[in-house]
Write a protein that holds these residues in place. Sequence first.
Motif, PDB file in Angstrom:
ATOM      1  N   SER A  26       0.813  -1.215   0.000  1.00 37.14           N
ATOM      2  CA  SER A  26       0.000   0.000   0.000  1.00 37.14           C
ATOM      3  C   SER A  26       0.844   1.262   0.000  1.00 37.14           C
ATOM      4  CB  SER A  26      -0.948  -0.001   1.207  1.00 37.14           C
ATOM      5  OG  SER A  26      -0.208  -0.036   2.418  1.00 37.14           O
ATOM      6  N   THR A  27       1.982   1.236   0.669  1.00 31.61           N
ATOM      7  CA  THR A  27       2.806   2.442   0.777  1.00 31.61           C
ATOM      8  C   THR A  27       4.053   2.402  -0.095  1.00 31.61           C
ATOM      9  OG1 THR A  27       4.114   1.569   2.618  1.00 31.61           O
ATOM     10  CG2 THR A  27       2.071   2.725   3.169  1.00 31.61           C
ATOM     11  N   GLY A  28       4.460   1.214  -0.513  1.00 32.09           N
ATOM     12  CA  GLY A  28       5.694   1.096  -1.281  1.00 32.09           C
ATOM     13  C   GLY A  28       6.938   0.989  -0.431  1.00 32.09           C
ATOM     14  N   LEU A  29       6.766   0.878   0.886  1.00 34.66           N
ATOM     15  CA  LEU A  29       7.914   0.728   1.786  1.00 34.66           C
ATOM     16  C   LEU A  29       8.748  -0.480   1.365  1.00 34.66           C
ATOM     17  CD1 LEU A  29       9.299   1.606   4.516  1.00 34.66           C
ATOM     18  CD2 LEU A  29       7.859  -0.129   5.604  1.00 34.66           C
ATOM     19  N   GLY A  30      10.078  -0.309   1.355  1.00 31.51           N
ATOM     20  CA  GLY A  30      10.929  -1.411   0.939  1.00 31.51           C
ATOM     21  C   GLY A  30      12.290  -1.373   1.592  1.00 31.51           C
ATOM     22  N   VAL A  31      13.060  -2.422   1.348  1.00 31.51           N
ATOM     23  CA  VAL A  31      14.438  -2.481   1.843  1.00 31.51           C
ATOM     24  C   VAL A  31      15.364  -2.870   0.701  1.00 31.51           C
ATOM     25  CG1 VAL A  31      13.850  -3.020   4.231  1.00 31.51           C
ATOM     26  CG2 VAL A  31      14.187  -4.895   2.609  1.00 31.51           C
ATOM     27  N   ALA A  32      16.587  -2.366   0.779  1.00 29.20           N
ATOM     28  CA  ALA A  32      17.635  -2.729  -0.172  1.00 29.20           C
ATOM     29  C   ALA A  32      18.785  -3.350   0.592  1.00 29.20           C
ATOM     30  CB  ALA A  32      18.110  -1.494  -0.939  1.00 29.20           C
ATOM     31  N   VAL A  33      19.444  -4.320  -0.028  1.00 28.40           N
ATOM     32  CA  VAL A  33      20.573  -5.002   0.593  1.00 28.40           C
ATOM     33  C   VAL A  33      21.678  -5.167  -0.438  1.00 28.40           C
ATOM     34  CG1 VAL A  33      21.310  -6.980   1.981  1.00 28.40           C
ATOM     35  CG2 VAL A  33      18.900  -6.334   1.954  1.00 28.40           C
ATOM     36  N   ALA A  34      22.928  -4.978   0.006  1.00 27.50           N
ATOM     37  CA  ALA A  34      24.085  -5.230  -0.835  1.00 27.50           C
ATOM     38  C   ALA A  34      25.150  -5.927  -0.014  1.00 27.50           C
ATOM     39  CB  ALA A  34      24.640  -3.925  -1.412  1.00 27.50           C
ATOM     40  N   THR A  35      25.947  -6.767  -0.662  1.00 29.90           N
ATOM     41  CA  THR A  35      27.100  -7.383  -0.005  1.00 29.90           C
ATOM     42  C   THR A  35      28.338  -7.097  -0.842  1.00 29.90           C
ATOM     43  OG1 THR A  35      26.939  -9.519  -1.157  1.00 29.90           O
ATOM     44  CG2 THR A  35      25.677  -9.270   0.884  1.00 29.90           C
ATOM     45  N   ALA A  70      35.214  -2.463   2.192  1.00 36.30           N
ATOM     46  CA  ALA A  70      34.094  -3.385   1.990  1.00 36.30           C
ATOM     47  C   ALA A  70      32.798  -2.758   2.487  1.00 36.30           C
ATOM     48  CB  ALA A  70      34.360  -4.703   2.711  1.00 36.30           C
ATOM     49  N   LEU A  71      32.850  -2.162   3.675  1.00 33.61           N
ATOM     50  CA  LEU A  71      31.665  -1.475   4.201  1.00 33.61           C
ATOM     51  C   LEU A  71      31.289  -0.296   3.313  1.00 33.61           C
ATOM     52  CD1 LEU A  71      29.509  -0.783   6.309  1.00 33.61           C
ATOM     53  CD2 LEU A  71      31.276   0.444   7.590  1.00 33.61           C
ATOM     54  N   ALA A  72      32.283   0.506   2.913  1.00 37.04           N
ATOM     55  CA  ALA A  72      31.996   1.697   2.119  1.00 37.04           C
ATOM     56  C   ALA A  72      31.316   1.335   0.805  1.00 37.04           C
ATOM     57  CB  ALA A  72      33.290   2.463   1.851  1.00 37.04           C
ATOM     58  N   GLU A  73      31.800   0.261   0.158  1.00 30.92           N
ATOM     59  CA  GLU A  73      31.196  -0.122  -1.116  1.00 30.92           C
ATOM     60  C   GLU A  73      29.772  -0.620  -0.932  1.00 30.92           C
ATOM     61  OE1 GLU A  73      31.795  -3.015  -5.004  1.00 30.92           O
ATOM     62  OE2 GLU A  73      33.357  -2.973  -3.459  1.00 30.92           O
ATOM     63  N   SER A  74      29.553  -1.445   0.080  1.00 33.85           N
ATOM     64  CA  SER A  74      28.208  -1.963   0.308  1.00 33.85           C
ATOM     65  C   SER A  74      27.250  -0.831   0.692  1.00 33.85           C
ATOM     66  CB  SER A  74      28.253  -3.026   1.414  1.00 33.85           C
ATOM     67  OG  SER A  74      27.097  -3.809   1.420  1.00 33.85           O
ATOM     68  N   ASN A 111      26.533   1.106  -2.434  1.00 36.67           N
ATOM     69  CA  ASN A 111      25.628   0.379  -3.322  1.00 36.67           C
ATOM     70  C   ASN A 111      24.177   0.514  -2.885  1.00 36.67           C
ATOM     71  OD1 ASN A 111      27.207  -0.738  -5.410  1.00 36.67           O
ATOM     72  ND2 ASN A 111      28.008  -2.304  -4.039  1.00 36.67           N
ATOM     73  N   VAL A 112      23.944   0.429  -1.583  1.00 40.57           N
ATOM     74  CA  VAL A 112      22.585   0.596  -1.072  1.00 40.57           C
ATOM     75  C   VAL A 112      22.083   2.007  -1.353  1.00 40.57           C
ATOM     76  CG1 VAL A 112      21.225   0.754   1.060  1.00 40.57           C
ATOM     77  CG2 VAL A 112      22.702  -1.226   0.663  1.00 40.57           C
ATOM     78  N   ALA A 113      22.935   3.007  -1.082  1.00 43.73           N
ATOM     79  CA  ALA A 113      22.527   4.391  -1.318  1.00 43.73           C
ATOM     80  C   ALA A 113      22.261   4.650  -2.798  1.00 43.73           C
ATOM     81  CB  ALA A 113      23.602   5.340  -0.795  1.00 43.73           C
ATOM     82  N   ALA A 114      23.021   3.981  -3.685  1.00 46.52           N
ATOM     83  CA  ALA A 114      22.834   4.189  -5.119  1.00 46.52           C
ATOM     84  C   ALA A 114      21.454   3.742  -5.589  1.00 46.52           C
ATOM     85  CB  ALA A 114      23.920   3.449  -5.900  1.00 46.52           C
TER      86      ALA A 114
END
Length: 759
Positions: free
Chosen positions: A473-482, A500-504, A507-510
């Motif tokens: 209904s709202t479009g709420l979602g999650v993104a995950v990267a490794t 490794a943390l910075a890239e992941s 990637n999520v922010a992108a």
Amino acid sequence: MTPSAQPNHRTALDTVKHATDTPGTEQPWAELGLKQDEYERIREILGRRPTGAELAMYSVMWSEHCSYKSSKVHLKQFGEKAPESDALLVGIGENAGVVDIGQDYAVTFKVESHNHPSYVEPYQGAATGIGGIVRDILAMGARPVAVMDPLRFGAADHPDTRRVLPGVVSGIGGYGNCLGLPNIGGEVVFDDCYQGNPLVNALCVGVMKHEDIHLAQASGTGNKVILYGARTGGDGIGGVSVLASETFEAEGPAKRPAVQVGDPFQEKLLIECTLEIFKERLVAGIQDLGGAGLSCATSELASAGSGGMRVELDTVPLRDSSLSPEEILMSESQERMCAVVEPDKVGRFLEICEKWDVIATVIGEVTPGERLEIYWHGEQIVDVPPRTVAHEGPVYRRPYERPPWQDQLQADDAAALPRPGTGEELRAAALALVSSPNQAAKSWITDQYDRYVLGDTVLAQPEDGGMIRVDDSTGLGVAVATDGNGRYAKLDPYRGAQLALAESYRNVAATGARPLAVTDCLNFGSPEDPSAMWQFAEACRGLADACRTLGTPVTGGNVSLYNQTGDAAIHPTPVVGVLGVIDDVNRRTPIAFAEQGQLLYLLGETREELGGSAWSQVAHGHLGGLPPAVDLERERLLAEILIAASRDGMIDAAHDLSDGGLIQALAESCLKGGNGARVVVPDELSPFVFLFSESQGRALVAVPRSEEVRFNDMCGARGLPAARIGVVDGEEIEVQGQFSVSLRELREAHEGTLPALFG
């Protein structure tokens, strides 16, 4: 477990009384992986020698894989340095971490390893890795909604890679597809260092409401302990708990206990059965059976509860009636759960299990004491303080030191390598890079996975991060990267973990999501090697420091040590998963350049940073120098820009820059969207550095012409360098004044590599 360590079915039952009366009996503690001082400590705890069943429990629970005995002194930094987070609901110490994503929804996620089992038996090792991490998520009270698979293999053209990789991929796909869970991302990396020791890491994400969170504890005197799911068999006796706690010898593993055998259809029934049980609020505590099997489930539930526990082991449903008590306790047979249920709810619990055709048996109850007591046909075979089994195992402060070769490795600067100078040389280097096994398209693998089952996947590999819709209904979602670059970590493990943390995180922010929390799988060599232990200590320190700066707490994860064959260790490989939240998945940002005329902007600063780069590996087989610099405040600023631009419709596409640099990102975004691009090399950069540098804190974005002024104003106001470098146009990539390559030729190079190797 070696044959000599197998319990002898023909010997008399080794009861607690018998153990007390026969203190001098020799026991196979060494064959079970215990050190002499550990065995002596068990005797001290109990005030007598352990029974065979007790010895089995301590051996698997005190293994490196289960007890973290060599790593916990360093892992505590993740708690000590943890940033404050309003989103964190459940942190380190439970089956998986839980974060608040708003609208009364919570998400749980975790990554774990199944490395050694997947080398011994690729299909079942990888399949049961997926099954195990899914049950961890289920045990928190959540419905599993997606999986991911960060993978590392030896050289792509090595015969053993052709043995291991297809089996691993088939196992992941076979199990995950049967469960009906989309595989939304991960990684595939090839490197000689993983020859004979591949890394098979598995991540799962689950969704629940806040009130649905469940914890692993046995409280309430008189509450019943119910084992439900598959019958217990002889597969996986000792399994991952022993196998993952020893180095492979050059001629082969010294210990090869049976790898667990998975049944995804049984697991699917177990998931639906458990979720219905949760819905009716029938459990007071719950634990999945993974590594160490019943030894783990009973001791951890009792240890975390307020009382003791009594278990009638002979009531456990078996697939093999010849199993001894020790084997039942050590078996890591899959698709099993253990629940603590109030007496008046047991009937309904069993009804639901019967409805789903899931075997369920009351095997014990919570007692008012402080002991874990296990009986076999009325004879007591275990009487232990549960905390000493589950949570108070050995703690080692392993010696560690910076390896003597580190200075020489860092001095071998990649900047000194011969590099392409002419346009034709740059073109050849670009095609060689995008067609190399690590940078080539992974669709041969990911096409074997169902990425869109359940209908809520909105982004999946090859996107920067996978994204799942949580609320229709709202479009709420999650993104995950490794992410995790072992080459960077070999050059500098402190900086490598941060990268490794910075890239992941990037990637999520992108994708347009706001990073919230971290899970990690720390894959390293033998803790008995001071050099490998130094790498581990530095990586933990680096990751903890970076998490504090970025405000993303570690919620849990896994440590995998002894990843080496003989004296040859893998590159230190910290794999970092980041989870982020997006208010409306319709605002997500893909990587594809979907429309001609979009303006291309390069965000961040490009420097000559080639240490550990994909170019140095592909062109020269070189590893040396220093990895790219880390600027975490710049990463945070870049993320803020990417998230705001996505939310406000200022960008149509975004792709982070990491392995392979700008040319890799440009190729992937053009191929995904089916459109070419013209780019101009900035005056201050050489064409080579512009295309192949792996400077961090950068992203390539496509900006609609109508939004250019607003986007530039935002970047300028926040102090983020943003340079217009080109436009989406035509059917080729043209680096003006240097070279051009058609999308057709680029696609053939990029997509043909893995099918040629494995197809």
